[in-house]
Design a protein around this motif. Structure first.
Motif, mmCIF file in Angstrom:
data_model
loop_
_atom_site.group_PDB
_atom_site.id
_atom_site.type_symbol
_atom_site.label_atom_id
_atom_site.label_comp_id
_atom_site.label_asym_id
_atom_site.label_seq_id
_atom_site.Cartn_x
_atom_site.Cartn_y
_atom_site.Cartn_z
ATOM 1 N N TYR A 128 -16.312 -33.422 19.107
ATOM 2 C CA TYR A 128 -15.256 -34.431 19.199
ATOM 3 C C TYR A 128 -15.331 -35.167 20.535
ATOM 4 C CZ TYR A 128 -12.752 -30.979 22.086
ATOM 5 O OH TYR A 128 -12.402 -30.080 23.066
ATOM 6 N N GLN A 173 -9.731 -50.041 18.317
ATOM 7 C CA GLN A 173 -9.426 -49.060 17.272
ATOM 8 C C GLN A 173 -8.679 -49.679 16.100
ATOM 9 O OE1 GLN A 173 -7.183 -46.026 19.433
ATOM 10 N NE2 GLN A 173 -8.970 -44.710 19.419
ATOM 11 N N TYR A 194 -3.361 -43.058 13.392
ATOM 12 C CA TYR A 194 -3.239 -41.611 13.151
ATOM 13 C C TYR A 194 -3.302 -41.301 11.655
ATOM 14 C CZ TYR A 194 -0.934 -37.065 12.707
ATOM 15 O OH TYR A 194 -0.625 -35.770 12.360
ATOM 16 N N ARG A 230 -4.624 -43.154 9.250
ATOM 17 C CA ARG A 230 -5.972 -43.421 8.751
ATOM 18 C C ARG A 230 -6.924 -42.265 9.077
ATOM 19 N NH1 ARG A 230 -6.869 -48.355 10.169
ATOM 20 N NH2 ARG A 230 -7.619 -48.017 12.274
ATOM 21 N N ASN A 231 -6.858 -41.761 10.304
ATOM 22 C CA ASN A 231 -7.734 -40.656 10.682
ATOM 23 C C ASN A 231 -7.487 -39.412 9.842
ATOM 24 O OD1 ASN A 231 -9.158 -42.055 12.643
ATOM 25 N ND2 ASN A 231 -7.769 -41.478 14.295
ATOM 26 N N GLY A 275 -8.699 -35.580 13.281
ATOM 27 C CA GLY A 275 -8.821 -36.510 12.170
ATOM 28 C C GLY A 275 -10.168 -37.195 12.202
ATOM 29 N N GLY A 276 -10.375 -38.101 11.260
ATOM 30 C CA GLY A 276 -11.629 -38.835 11.194
ATOM 31 C C GLY A 276 -12.640 -38.178 10.271
#
Length: 320
Positions: A58, A86, A97, A99-100, A222-223
Motif C-alpha cells: 500500500y 484523485q 472513500y 469508490r475505493n 480500499g482500491g
C-alpha cells in the motif's frame, strides 16, 4: 466574560492557531512510502499456514494541512498532489472513500472467481450489483448507487446500457431505477448529443462456494491494487498449495475476471514499503515493471522484481 477573554486572549489565540495548523484541510494530499499487509493474518482461521508470508502493498497517504504540506517540501520521499488528481468530476473525500470500497469488493470478487476456476473447484454466481463508481458530468447519480433497470430493461452490465442508448435520440428521457441506501428510487435523465448517462460503473458479483472462506479488511483499506495477491492467497487456501517456500512474497496489480494482471498507481512508494518490510520478491504487472525496475536501480534496493502478465504466470513462477 470580557475579563476572562482579556486575561486568556493569548492562550485562546494559540489554541485557534493550533487548530488551524492541524485541522483545516487544504486541497492537497501527500503520498509517501507505504508498507505491507500480511494476507495470512487476514484470511479465516483455517488458513493453511506456511513458512514465509504473502503480502499486499500500500501507499501511505496523508491529508493536506499546513503541517503536512510544509513537511512535503523537506522530506524527499513525500510527494504533494492536488486533491483533484484523485477526483473524477466534482467529488469530495467521502465519494472517493466509497469508490475505493466498491473497488476492493470488485477486486475480491474477481480474485475469488479466478482462484476457484484455476483450482477447478465449483463456484456459482448468486447475485450481482452494478454500482456507480464515478460521475463524468452533472446528473442525479451518486457514487455507490446500484443500477437496477434502464427504462424497465434489466441491466446485465455497463454494455447493456451502452447498447440500449445507441437506439435512443438526444432529448429522450431515460428512466433509471436505482437502489440508494437500501431504498429503491427512480432517476430521470435527458440524453444529450453524446447519448450517455455520464457514469462509470463496475459489476460486483457474489459467489456461492463450498469453502468457509473470508478475508478481513480494515475501514481505511480500499482500491483494486491488491487483486493479484488476494487471488494467490485464496488459491493457496483452497488448494493447500505452498506458493511461498519460505519466502516473503509481495505483489501489486489488479486482477480481472479472466486472470489478467492490470496496472496500479504509486509503484515507487510500494516498492519502498516492500524493501522496508524485508520482502524477498515483488510481483508487478507488465505496465508497472519498467518503473519498478528503475526505482530498484536508482535506490540500490536489494529486492527481486518479477513481471507477471496473468495469475497463471504468477503461480508458475512461485512454484519453480
Amino acid at each position: 466574560m470580557k475579563k476572562f477573554l482579556k486575561e486568556n486572549l493569548s492562550f485562546l489565540l494559540m489554541l485557534a492557531l493550533i487548530f488551524a495548523i492541524f485541522k483545516i484541510e487544504l486541497p492537497y494530499y501527500i503520498e509517501a512510502p507505504g508498507g505491507t499487509i500480511n494476507l495470512s493474518k487476514r484470511i479465516n482461521e483455517n488458513y493453511n499456514r506456511k513458512d514465509g508470508s504473502l503480502n499486499m502493498l500500500y501507499v501511505t497517504e496523508y491529508k493536506g494541512n499546513i503541517v503536512t504540506v510544509l513537511l512535503s517540501k523537506v522530506i524527499k520521499t513525500w510527494d504533494l498532489y492536488e486533491i483533484k488528481k484523485q477526483q473524477v468530476s466534482n467529488e469530495n473525500t467521502h465519494d472517493i472513500y466509497i469508490r475505493n470500497k466498491v473497488m476492493l469488493d470488485n477486486s475480491t470478487g474477481n480474485a475469488t472467481y479466478v482462484a476457484y476456476k484455476y483450482a477447478n473447484k465449483d463456484i456459482n454466481i448468486t447475485s450481482k450489483e452494478n454500482i456507480v463508481i464515478a460521475t463524468t458530468k452533472d446528473n442525479h447519480f451518486e457514487i455507490g448507487d446500484i443500477i437496477l433497470t434502464v427504462d424497465d430493461l434489466e441491466v446485465e452490465n455497463i454494455n447493456t446500457i451502452k447498447e440500449y442508448l445507441k437506439n435512443k435520440d438526444p432529448g429522450d428521457e431515460i428512466d433509471i431505477k436505482i437502489e440508494r441506501n437500501n431504498k429503491e428510487k427512480h432517476i430521470k435523465e435527458i440524453l444529450d448529443e453524446d447519448k450517455v448517462l455520464g457514469i462509470m460503473m463496475v459489476t460486483n458479483y457474489t459467489y456461492d462456494v463450498s469453502d468457509n472462506l473470508s478475508i478481513a479488511f480494515k475501514n481505511g483499506e480500499g482500491g483494486s491494487s491488491g487483486g493479484l495477491i488476494i487471488t494467490l492467497g485464496i488459491y493457496s487456501e483452497i488448494t493447500g498449495t505452498d506458493l511461498l517456500k519460505g519466502r516473503n512474497i509481495a505483489g501489486t496489480g489488479t486482477i480481472d475476471i479472466d486472470g489478467n494482471v492490470g496496472e496500479i498507481d504509486g509503484i515507487k512508494y510500494k516498492i519502498a514499503g516492500a524493501v522496508r518490510n524485508h520482502m524477498d520478491v515483488v510481483l508487478v504487472s507488465p505496465y508497472n515493471y519498467e518503473e519498478a525496475k528503475k526505482v530498484v536501480e536508482e535506490n540500490n534496493y536489494q529486492i527481486e522484481i518479477i513481471k507477471v502478465n496473468t495469475f497463471k504466470e504468477a503461480v508458475d513462477y512461485l512454484m519453480q
